[in-house]
Motif scaffolding. Structure first.
Motif, PDB file in Angstrom:
ATOM      1  N   ASN A   1      26.060  48.762  38.088  1.00 59.40           N
ATOM      2  CA  ASN A   1      25.851  48.820  39.529  1.00 59.40           C
ATOM      3  C   ASN A   1      24.378  48.527  39.806  1.00 59.40           C
ATOM      4  OD1 ASN A   1      26.158  49.197  42.227  1.00 59.40           O
ATOM      5  ND2 ASN A   1      26.503  51.405  42.140  1.00 59.40           N
ATOM      6  N   LEU A   2      24.099  47.418  40.501  1.00 59.02           N
ATOM      7  CA  LEU A   2      22.726  46.992  40.740  1.00 59.02           C
ATOM      8  C   LEU A   2      22.124  47.628  41.984  1.00 59.02           C
ATOM      9  CD1 LEU A   2      23.152  43.181  39.969  1.00 59.02           C
ATOM     10  CD2 LEU A   2      22.457  45.004  38.406  1.00 59.02           C
ATOM     11  N   SER A   3      22.964  48.230  42.826  1.00 59.83           N
ATOM     12  CA  SER A   3      22.476  48.867  44.042  1.00 59.83           C
ATOM     13  C   SER A   3      23.044  50.277  44.143  1.00 59.83           C
ATOM     14  CB  SER A   3      22.883  48.061  45.282  1.00 59.83           C
ATOM     15  OG  SER A   3      22.506  48.738  46.464  1.00 59.83           O
ATOM     16  N   PRO A   4      22.177  51.297  44.222  1.00 60.82           N
ATOM     17  CA  PRO A   4      22.668  52.684  44.241  1.00 60.82           C
ATOM     18  C   PRO A   4      23.218  53.125  45.590  1.00 60.82           C
ATOM     19  CG  PRO A   4      20.279  52.659  44.408  1.00 60.82           C
ATOM     20  CD  PRO A   4      20.703  51.225  44.260  1.00 60.82           C
ATOM     21  N   VAL A   5      23.170  52.250  46.586  1.00 64.56           N
ATOM     22  CA  VAL A   5      23.616  52.656  47.924  1.00 64.56           C
ATOM     23  C   VAL A   5      25.110  52.961  47.926  1.00 64.56           C
ATOM     24  CG1 VAL A   5      23.818  51.939  50.333  1.00 64.56           C
ATOM     25  CG2 VAL A   5      21.774  51.326  49.009  1.00 64.56           C
ATOM     26  N   LEU A   6      25.902  52.096  47.264  1.00 62.43           N
ATOM     27  CA  LEU A   6      27.340  52.305  47.186  1.00 62.43           C
ATOM     28  C   LEU A   6      27.726  52.806  45.802  1.00 62.43           C
ATOM     29  CD1 LEU A   6      28.831  49.210  49.066  1.00 62.43           C
ATOM     30  CD2 LEU A   6      28.555  51.546  49.901  1.00 62.43           C
ATOM     31  N   GLU A   7      28.710  53.685  45.755  1.00 63.67           N
ATOM     32  CA  GLU A   7      29.179  54.238  44.497  1.00 63.67           C
ATOM     33  C   GLU A   7      30.077  53.228  43.789  1.00 63.67           C
ATOM     34  OE1 GLU A   7      31.266  58.424  43.319  1.00 63.67           O
ATOM     35  OE2 GLU A   7      32.451  57.103  44.617  1.00 63.67           O
ATOM     36  N   MET A   8      29.892  53.097  42.481  1.00 60.59           N
ATOM     37  CA  MET A   8      30.781  52.282  41.656  1.00 60.59           C
ATOM     38  C   MET A   8      31.645  53.209  40.820  1.00 60.59           C
ATOM     39  SD  MET A   8      29.905  49.421  38.709  1.00 60.59           S
ATOM     40  CE  MET A   8      29.452  50.648  37.462  1.00 60.59           C
ATOM     41  N   ARG A   9      32.949  52.890  40.748  1.00 60.27           N
ATOM     42  CA  ARG A   9      33.856  53.697  39.942  1.00 60.27           C
ATOM     43  C   ARG A   9      34.614  52.800  38.965  1.00 60.27           C
ATOM     44  NH1 ARG A   9      37.776  57.262  43.223  1.00 60.27           N
ATOM     45  NH2 ARG A   9      37.854  55.482  44.634  1.00 60.27           N
ATOM     46  N   VAL A  10      34.792  53.322  37.763  1.00 56.77           N
ATOM     47  CA  VAL A  10      35.565  52.636  36.722  1.00 56.77           C
ATOM     48  C   VAL A  10      36.677  53.587  36.304  1.00 56.77           C
ATOM     49  CG1 VAL A  10      35.540  51.651  34.409  1.00 56.77           C
ATOM     50  CG2 VAL A  10      33.594  51.277  35.937  1.00 56.77           C
ATOM     51  N   ASN A  11      37.919  53.168  36.510  1.00 56.08           N
ATOM     52  CA  ASN A  11      39.086  53.995  36.197  1.00 56.08           C
ATOM     53  C   ASN A  11      39.025  55.363  36.881  1.00 56.08           C
ATOM     54  OD1 ASN A  11      40.211  51.990  34.595  1.00 56.08           O
ATOM     55  ND2 ASN A  11      39.288  52.776  32.727  1.00 56.08           N
ATOM     56  N   GLY A  12      38.429  55.376  38.075  1.00 57.15           N
ATOM     57  CA  GLY A  12      38.352  56.611  38.857  1.00 57.15           C
ATOM     58  C   GLY A  12      37.123  57.441  38.601  1.00 57.15           C
ATOM     59  N   TRP A  13      36.274  57.043  37.645  1.00 65.75           N
ATOM     60  CA  TRP A  13      35.068  57.801  37.313  1.00 65.75           C
ATOM     61  C   TRP A  13      33.847  57.129  37.948  1.00 65.75           C
ATOM     62  CZ3 TRP A  13      35.172  62.259  34.276  1.00 65.75           C
ATOM     63  CH2 TRP A  13      36.384  62.541  33.646  1.00 65.75           C
ATOM     64  N   SER A  14      33.027  57.958  38.599  1.00 66.78           N
ATOM     65  CA  SER A  14      31.800  57.450  39.190  1.00 66.78           C
ATOM     66  C   SER A  14      30.761  57.223  38.088  1.00 66.78           C
ATOM     67  CB  SER A  14      31.256  58.447  40.220  1.00 66.78           C
ATOM     68  OG  SER A  14      30.037  57.989  40.761  1.00 66.78           O
ATOM     69  N   CYS A  15      30.160  56.022  38.072  1.00 62.30           N
ATOM     70  CA  CYS A  15      29.163  55.705  37.052  1.00 62.30           C
ATOM     71  C   CYS A  15      28.268  54.574  37.546  1.00 62.30           C
ATOM     72  CB  CYS A  15      29.841  55.316  35.732  1.00 62.30           C
ATOM     73  SG  CYS A  15      31.082  54.034  35.895  1.00 62.30           S
TER      74      CYS A  15
END
Length: 261
Positions: free
Chosen positions: A166-180
């Motif tokens: 994730n290059l921008s911390p403004v939006l949350e990125m999730r992989v298989n339901g996990w925030s990372c």
């Protein structure tokens, strides 16, 4: 299938049966005491790495889409049973570090990132070296959403591993339901940024274990006498017959010449 169901304020439930009832009835396989849920609100059907959600009472939504019959769900999906939000996750968080080459998955075929939402839904983007997701016209996967950064997410190959960051911390990125903020993707991993969703598709991976070829049983080494007898002859049988005939004719001619003289 190591997947779990998690609802805020409730304990996490492992999906470990072919058929599991979800509802507010204490006898349900997944008990969720919530006023908006029926005694049995939905049923999970699992098997062969496939998970189906069948609504029993309405409303039931998957990623904001209301369903009326059994529908496929995968880790990373957001469900709403009545007004209760529920997440489907893998039982363990995705890897954050690249595995050694000996343990990394060997992607021997075409790897693509498939879009699950928006105007490009269903479109597959081949992953050769890297793919950038963002609002910029230079992004390989461009999404016209002011909430996204110009360069929001980067997916790239690292040997036999596939990394996402994730290059921008403004939006949350999730992989298989996990925030990372970064993770290692595997075939079937779902990547989501806000309401935008993608899935990594790849052939069944080789786990990097190279099987040694089966050794055929070796015949016993023949002794020297056997080797002599098994050596191929210089001439074939027909050639020996021709040679003998030629010698016989030569001897007959010599005898005739001798007698005539």
């Amino acid at each position: 299938m190591n997947w779990v169901i998690h609802a805020p304020g409730h304990s996490t439930s492992l999906i470990d049966k072919p058929l599991m009832r979800i509802g507010s009835d204490p006898s349900s396989d997944i008990y969720l005491p919530h006023p908006g849920l029926a005694a049995v609100h939905a049923i999970l059907h699992s098997g062969n790495h496939l998970l189906l959600l069948e609504p029993v009472c309405q409303p039931v939504h998957i990623n904001g889409r209301r369903i009326h019959s059994a529908s496929i769900i995968r880790p990373g999906d957001d469900l709403h049973l009545g007004n209760l939000p529920v997440k489907v996750q893998t039982s363990t968080a995705p890897l954050m570090e690249v595995l050694p080459a000996a343990k990394a998955l060997n992607f021997s075929g075409r790897v693509v990132l498939r879009v699950l939402t928006g105007r490009d839904v269903g479109r597959a983007f081949p992953l050769m070296n890297s793919l950038c997701i963002g609002r910029s016209v230079l992004s390989e996967i461009r999404i016209d959403d002011l909430a996204l950064a110009e360069r929001q997410v980067l997916v790239q190959r690292h040997g036999n591993s596939i990394l996402v960051k994730n290059l921008s911390p403004v939006l949350e990125m999730r992989v298989n339901g996990w925030s990372c903020t970064e993770a290692v993707l595997t075939p079937g991993s779902q990547l989501s940024i806000d309401q935008h969703r993608f899935v990594l598709e790849a052939p069944c991976p080789d786990l990097g274990v190279v099987d040694e070829p089966l050794s055929e049983p070796m015949d016993e080494v023949p002794n020297e006498a056997e080797q002599e007898t098994t050596k191929p002859s210089l001439l074939s049988k027909s050639q020996w017959l021709l040679l003998a005939s030629a010698i016989g004719v030569s001897v007959a001619i010599i005898l005739l010449l001798t007698l005539s003289s």
